[in-house]
Design an enzyme around this catalytic site. Structure first.
Site, PDB file in Angstrom:
ATOM      1  CG  HIS A 153     122.290  58.585  -1.221  1.00  0.00           C
ATOM      2  ND1 HIS A 153     123.279  59.016  -2.071  1.00  0.00           N
ATOM      3  CD2 HIS A 153     122.233  59.503  -0.215  1.00  0.00           C
ATOM      4  CE1 HIS A 153     123.821  60.134  -1.594  1.00  0.00           C
ATOM      5  NE2 HIS A 153     123.194  60.448  -0.466  1.00  0.00           N
ATOM      6  CG  ASP A 165     124.448  57.799  -5.170  1.00  0.00           C
ATOM      7  OD1 ASP A 165     123.233  57.519  -4.972  1.00  0.00           O
ATOM      8  OD2 ASP A 165     125.123  58.489  -4.361  1.00  0.00           O
ATOM      9  CB  SER A 192     123.511  63.665  -0.612  1.00  0.00           C
ATOM     10  OG  SER A 192     124.446  63.168   0.324  1.00  0.00           O
TER      11      SER A 192
END
Length: 581
Positions: free
Chosen positions: A308, A341, A424
């Protein structure tokens, strides 16, 4: 009471002595002066009765005592005693007369000490001025002493002693003229002192106007004012010292410089070892942009991050990598997988890359200390610390497309180390600075679990992809550009509300729910079966079953526990493989 006193008529105190009262010479008593007053004696017939009058006095007011001159400087002459008479001398006719009861007074005062109208004033006693009081010089010198001649007596027994000198006071007009002479020196006030004058009319004892004396009250007022001024000044000085720390420059105490080294297992030691391998990614494309974190996998320039993070540049976009030292480089996308992911990018032309060592997430225990490194809200090289709060947390994220193709299923490590948007893709390392997870999601207070931007800050619930899964996926992405997913060959009913994962009646495309020839069909799974355990771990939903399966590699053997018709069955199968997206 009257013994020894004369019995004749009593003498008047103001009467003058007659010639008959004169004492013979040699009687041992000095003759009285012409101005002395003695007691009047009875007259004698054989002596002349001439009366001697008082001595002439110069014209003028004889009793102006206020202008009297000071007493003669020298002592008054004392008459010498005559030689004593021989013992056989025949007494004179005067020896039988009565004698006065007291000796004659040298100052010729009347008997019994009473003052007479012609009595001289006592000597002037000038008051001593206060110390330091300036006094003017006297206007004139004291007048010279004048000897007043004695009027000779007619009797042959007149005393040979000289009378005492009397001071002659200056005329009042002369003294006033001197005091009031224009332009001349002012006469001394001491010379106008009159001891016999009435009280309240005396001249001043100091020259000029009397000096005003400050009273005790004035002294107290001055002392109070001084004390008040001292208090105000002291308060001002104290306030200045308190605000400015004194009158000199402030030098605060400080510890000496210490060695920069820290224990390798401390947070500082871990950060110092891991930071050179952590990078910040800035991604833009397709009208979107974002910031995330990654870490170096090898010296060839491969960097692992979240899918992402690089999603805006998946088709056509730019990826910029900034190292901890400030160097920047362009990066290209190697591969990505939305189911896990995870994504891999690569930089070229960069030397001195330091790969971050990988740990083993299966060895992690709940409570182990961990350190999270990243760029929350684009604040690069941020270090936070915490512990492993839990393991094997089934986490799903994504799903923005609506078809489920972008949903990621993660069997995550839970940590309380603060993780925020921008962290992230960053590493979660153990005490030996080895990667045990990839920070991917947080539980926000105002939303569910998510991996996209716009999430609120950390509330102590962060999740990381185990590094064992990340390693496998990264290797596949580097080697083939895509990742494979383990599958069992069945379609699940995601609307089932019961406990466990129920196999659906049909697939999403209308085909059979159990793929023919797949791992599930080979193990004997049928539509409607409810899978409750995987390798002995309880499963409560379809998402949890997917997470548990994807935590393994294709080809791994699993043991499933399921229920059918009220009965519990155990089946074993080998996981198949499917290409990811």
């Amino acid at each position: 009471m009257d013994d020894g006193k004369p019995t004749g008529p009593k003498a008047k105190w103001w009467s003058r002595p007659s010639a008959e009262g004169a004492l013979p010479q040699g009687s041992g008593v000095p003759p009285a002066r012409s101005d002395e007053v003695t007691a009047q004696l009875p007259p004698v017939a054989d002596e002349p009765s001439a009366v001697v009058g008082p001595a002439p006095v110069p014209a003028g007011p004889a009793h102006a005592l206020g202008d009297a001159a000071p007493a003669p400087a020298g002592p008054a002459p004392v008459p010498t005693d005559p030689a004593p008479a021989p013992a056989d001398a025949v007494p004179t006719p005067h020896q039988g007369r009565p004698q006065p009861l007291h000796e004659p007074d040298a100052y010729s005062t009347p008997p019994y000490g009473g003052p007479g109208p012609w009595a001289l004033a006592p000597p002037v006693q000038r008051p001593t001025p206060a110390h330091g009081t300036p006094m003017p010089p006297p206007a004139h010198q004291a007048p010279p002493q004048v000897q007043i001649p004695q009027q000779p007596h007619a009797q042959p027994h007149q005393s040979h002693h000289q009378p005492l000198p009397l001071p002659v006071p200056p005329p009042p007009s002369q003294g006033h003229a001197q005091a009031q002479a224009p332009g001349g020196p002012e006469s001394s006030q001491w010379l106008r002192y009159d001891p016999w004058n009435a009280p309240g009319q005396q001249p001043l004892t100091q020259y000029g106007e009397p000096r005003k004396r400050r009273g005790r009250r004035a002294g107290l007022v001055a002392a109070g004012a001084l004390a008040l001024a001292a208090c105000v000044l002291g308060g001002a000085v104290g306030a200045y010292i308190e605000r400015n720390g004194g009158f000199t420059s402030v030098e605060l105490p400080q510890a000496d410089a210490e060695a920069g080294g820290r224990a390798p297992d401390s947070v500082a030691g871990i950060a110092a070892s891991a930071l050179p391998s952590v990078v910040t990614l800035h991604v833009s494309g397709s009208g979107e942009q974002g910031t995330g974190t990654g870490f170096v996998l090898d010296r060839q320039g491969h960097i692992l991050t979240n899918n992402h993070v690089v999603q805006p540049a998946s088709s056509s976009g730019e990826i910029s990598v900034t190292f901890s030292g400030g160097q920047t480089a362009r990066a290209t996308l190697v591969g990505k997988d939305s189911g896990y992911d995870l994504a891999v990018v690569k930089v070229t032309g960069v030397s001195g890359l330091k790969p971050l060592p990988l740990g083993n997430s299966d060895s992690v225990q709940v409570g182990d200390p961990v350190v999270a490194i990243g760029a929350p809200f684009d604040l690069s090289n941020t270090v936070t610390s915490g512990i492993i709060s839990a393991k094997q947390r089934p986490i799903t994220a994504g799903g923005e497309k609506g078809d489920g193709s972008d949903i990621s299923y993660v069997d995550a490590l839970q940590t309380d180390a603060p993780i925020n948007p921008g962290n992230s893709g960053g590493p979660l390392v153990d005490t030996r600075a080895r990667v045990i997870g990839i920070n991917s999601a947080i539980r926000a207070a105002d939303s569910g679990t998510g991996l996209s931007g716009g999430q609120s800050g950390s509330i102590g619930l962060g999740f990381a992809i185990p590094i064992n899964q990340g390693k496998r996926v990264a290797e596949e992405l580097i080697n083939t550009g895509k990742a494979t997913h383990p599958v069992i060959g069945v379609s699940l009913d995601m609307e089932y509300a019961g406990d466990g994962a129920r196999v659906g009646d049909k697939a999403a495309d209308g085909g059979p729910a159990v793929t023919a020839g797949g791992p599930g069909a080979k193990a004997g799974i049928k539509p409607g079966d409810v899978i409750t355990e995987v390798n002995g771990q309880r499963v409560h939903s379809g998402e949890e079953l997917i997470v548990k399966i994807r935590a393994h590699r294709p080809g791994d053997r699993l043991e499933l526990t399921l229920g059918r018709g009220g009965k519990e069955r155990i089946m074993k199968l080998t996981l198949g493989s499917a290409d990811g997206t």
